[in-house]
Design a protein around this motif. Structure first.
Motif, PDB file in Angstrom:
ATOM      1  N   GLY A  65       0.885  -1.194   0.127  1.00 44.26           N
ATOM      2  CA  GLY A  65      -0.037  -0.049   0.021  1.00 44.26           C
ATOM      3  C   GLY A  65       0.737   1.051   0.060  1.00 44.26           C
ATOM      4  N   GLY A 111      -6.127   3.887  -5.780  1.00 42.70           N
ATOM      5  CA  GLY A 111      -6.676   4.287  -4.733  1.00 42.70           C
ATOM      6  C   GLY A 111      -7.673   3.075  -4.278  1.00 42.70           C
ATOM      7  N   VAL A 145      -5.327   0.270  -3.145  1.00 45.50           N
ATOM      8  CA  VAL A 145      -4.967   0.688  -1.823  1.00 45.50           C
ATOM      9  C   VAL A 145      -6.071   0.221  -0.843  1.00 45.50           C
ATOM     10  CG1 VAL A 145      -4.039   2.492  -0.164  1.00 45.50           C
ATOM     11  CG2 VAL A 145      -3.070   2.265  -2.641  1.00 45.50           C
ATOM     12  N   LEU A 146      -7.110   0.554  -1.157  1.00 46.19           N
ATOM     13  CA  LEU A 146      -8.616   0.467  -0.318  1.00 46.19           C
ATOM     14  C   LEU A 146      -8.512  -1.276  -0.142  1.00 46.19           C
ATOM     15  CD1 LEU A 146     -11.153   2.714  -1.648  1.00 46.19           C
ATOM     16  CD2 LEU A 146     -10.183   2.395   0.983  1.00 46.19           C
ATOM     17  N   LEU A 182      -5.961  -2.283   2.074  1.00 47.31           N
ATOM     18  CA  LEU A 182      -6.071  -2.024   3.422  1.00 47.31           C
ATOM     19  C   LEU A 182      -7.253  -3.002   4.111  1.00 47.31           C
ATOM     20  CD1 LEU A 182      -6.266   1.908   3.722  1.00 47.31           C
ATOM     21  CD2 LEU A 182      -4.634   0.281   4.580  1.00 47.31           C
ATOM     22  N   LEU A 204     -14.419  -1.789   3.763  1.00 42.88           N
ATOM     23  CA  LEU A 204     -13.692  -1.175   2.851  1.00 42.88           C
ATOM     24  C   LEU A 204     -13.777  -1.574   1.262  1.00 42.88           C
ATOM     25  CD1 LEU A 204     -10.599  -0.522   4.787  1.00 42.88           C
ATOM     26  CD2 LEU A 204     -12.346   0.999   4.401  1.00 42.88           C
ATOM     27  N   ASP A 253     -16.576  -2.346   0.002  1.00 42.11           N
ATOM     28  CA  ASP A 253     -17.763  -1.689  -0.689  1.00 42.11           C
ATOM     29  C   ASP A 253     -17.162  -0.250  -0.968  1.00 42.11           C
ATOM     30  OD1 ASP A 253     -19.518  -3.800  -0.440  1.00 42.11           O
ATOM     31  OD2 ASP A 253     -19.818  -3.012   2.014  1.00 42.11           O
ATOM     32  N   THR A 254     -16.477   0.457  -0.207  1.00 42.98           N
ATOM     33  CA  THR A 254     -15.853   1.746  -0.775  1.00 42.98           C
ATOM     34  C   THR A 254     -15.395   1.708  -1.957  1.00 42.98           C
ATOM     35  OG1 THR A 254     -15.726   2.214   1.733  1.00 42.98           O
ATOM     36  CG2 THR A 254     -14.749   3.612   0.307  1.00 42.98           C
ATOM     37  N   PHE A 283       3.215   4.187   6.253  1.00 42.91           N
ATOM     38  CA  PHE A 283       1.964   4.372   5.481  1.00 42.91           C
ATOM     39  C   PHE A 283       1.427   5.455   5.844  1.00 42.91           C
ATOM     40  CE2 PHE A 283      -2.528   3.780   4.084  1.00 42.91           C
ATOM     41  CZ  PHE A 283      -2.240   2.974   2.826  1.00 42.91           C
ATOM     42  N   LEU A 334      -9.966  11.527  -2.645  1.00 45.99           N
ATOM     43  CA  LEU A 334      -9.640  10.088  -2.561  1.00 45.99           C
ATOM     44  C   LEU A 334      -8.739   9.599  -1.417  1.00 45.99           C
ATOM     45  CD1 LEU A 334      -9.118   7.438  -4.986  1.00 45.99           C
ATOM     46  CD2 LEU A 334      -6.914   8.128  -4.151  1.00 45.99           C
ATOM     47  N   LEU A 373      -9.186   7.374   1.977  1.00 45.96           N
ATOM     48  CA  LEU A 373      -7.991   6.296   2.298  1.00 45.96           C
ATOM     49  C   LEU A 373      -7.747   6.535   3.952  1.00 45.96           C
ATOM     50  CD1 LEU A 373      -5.650   6.048  -0.558  1.00 45.96           C
ATOM     51  CD2 LEU A 373      -7.159   4.550  -0.034  1.00 45.96           C
ATOM     52  N   LEU A 421     -16.728   5.696   3.004  1.00 43.32           N
ATOM     53  CA  LEU A 421     -17.636   5.289   1.856  1.00 43.32           C
ATOM     54  C   LEU A 421     -18.475   6.586   1.334  1.00 43.32           C
ATOM     55  CD1 LEU A 421     -19.092   3.081   0.537  1.00 43.32           C
ATOM     56  CD2 LEU A 421     -20.822   2.694   2.096  1.00 43.32           C
TER      57      LEU A 421
END
Lengths: 93, 320
Positions: free
Chosen positions: A9, A43, A46-47, A50, A59, A61-62, B8, B41, B45, B57
């Motif tokens: 990530g 992104g 990365v999600l 994560l 996450l 779903d995001t 991170f 974005l 994160l 979300l």
């Protein structure tokens, strides 16, 4: 394993930072928009990483919503450019 | 906390700060808009890292997706207008001082309010204790639609007021039904066709998910609104059968439905918007459904209204 996911990530985040150069330099709108799309794709990656690293399934779903709505931005962009004859891309901004 | 996690988070924090500063200071309009989308974005994160998937979300759906589309579309308004260079906001010293002063005052006031708050352990324990009586299993939904449903009701009202403002500023002509345009392009048309069912499905999924996990009316509403926006971008005009009264009814529906539920609770002898525990589950689902419908439709109207004003600027007499 979780450390490995976070490491991946962080590497992708560093990629995003490098991509910022294109947003700032340009020169055209399309270049910048492509970078925004790269941001979206990276992104999402990365999600998903994560979601594994933190064991937070929500996450995903995001990430799903991100993927769907990223298309909208491109579609909106094509409509702003395509409605009339394209003028030569301006240098800089 | 292991060093990789710290690394991170540090990298992400630096990225966010850089994006924020650059989005505010970059020249022109195009670069700040794209930086702002990237900023949303990165924020999503960050929320994910803070274990707040609900906020992540919402940020993904509203802050990046919907706002991004609205901003990109507005960008078209400026690049199209007479001048080659987008209008630069005039900066006067007095305005800067006023803005900085107000911000500092507000920050000071907020800081004071936080410091002056009495010591308390917060309401998390109390909310968790009552979760069983809320009618849903996800704590965030329980807070948003049961314990603090009044706030949620007013938030829907804010959307309504924004739409009202748009009506006032742009006139009603923006909503004249438009004939369907010719397909803007094969790729765009095909994308819309194949993507639309998926977007609708995800919207309904998010609404249903709110009961047990991160999801809910606002996120689902945004995704459903996005489906409408996709249709408009694909060339389908504001449909004929959406008469003005129907538009108004759909815009008002979520707000009015919650008001009705709240008032009937009052008549039953409970507090405003207090659900009886046995009926809480179905009532919350009904309220969420109504809210999703209205939120989605309002956002669709926002976009369509602005988009049509831009495509047919002749109807916008207030411009220029």
């Amino acid at each position: 394993m979780q450390v490995f996911y976070l490491l991946l990530g962080a590497f992708l985040l560093a990629n995003l930072a490098a991509a910022l150069l294109r947003v700032i330099r340009g020169p055209g709108t399309a270049d910048r928009l492509m970078t925004a799309q790269l941001f979206g794709t990276t992104g999402v990656a990365v999600l998903l990483l994560l979601a594994e690293a933190m064991e937070a399934a929500a996450l995903r779903d995001t990430a799903l919503v991100f993927v769907l709505l990223a298309v909208l931005i491109v579609a909106a962009f094509t409509r702003t450019e395509g409605t009339e004859e394209r003028r030569p891309a301006g240098k800089g901004s | 906390m292991n060093p990789v996690a710290v690394g991170f988070d540090g990298l992400l924090a630096l990225l966010i700060l850089f994006l924020a500063v650059r989005a505010l200071t970059a020249p022109g309009l195009q670069q700040p808009v794209i930086l702002f989308i990237a900023f949303g974005l990165a924020m999503a994160l960050a929320w994910a890292r803070m274990r707040a998937p609900d906020v992540a979300l919402a940020e993904a759906a509203i802050g990046t997706g919907l706002l991004g589309v609205l901003l990109i579309d507005s960008l078209g308004l400026f690049t199209r207008s007479k001048s080659e260079t987008p209008p630069q906001p005039r900066r006067s010293r007095a305005a800067s001082i006023l803005a900085v002063g107000t911000t500092l005052l507000l920050a000071g006031g907020l800081g004071f309010a936080i410091l002056a708050m009495p010591e308390a352990e917060g309401l998390a324990a109390a909310a968790a204790e009552k979760l069983g009586a809320s009618g849903v299993d996800h704590p965030v939904t329980a807070v948003l639609l049961n314990f603090r449903s009044f706030d949620t009701w007013l938030e829907i009202g804010v959307l309504l007021i924004a739409m009202w403002g748009l009506f006032c500023a742009g006139g009603r002509e923006g909503f004249a039904p438009r004939a369907t345009e010719a397909r803007p392009g094969t790729v765009l048309g095909g994308t819309v066709q194949s993507l639309l069912p998926l977007v609708l499905l995800v919207g309904i999924y998010l609404l249903w998910l709110g009961k047990v996990d991160s999801g809910g009316a606002f996120q689902a509403g945004v995704v459903l609104g996005a489906a409408g926006i996709l249709l408009r971008l694909g060339g389908l005009g504001f449909p004929d059968w959406l008469r003005p009264w129907l538009v108004r009814t759909l815009l008002l529906f979520g707000f009015a439905f919650m008001l009705l539920v709240g008032l009937s609770a009052l008549f039953a002898g409970a507090a405003f918007l207090e659900y009886p525990p046995t009926l809480a589950g179905p009532l919350i689902l009904a309220v969420e459904l109504a809210a999703t419908l209205s939120i989605g439709f309002t956002l669709y109207c926002f976009f369509t209204y602005l988009f049509d004003l831009r495509i047919h600027p002749a109807t916008a007499s207030s411009e220029s």
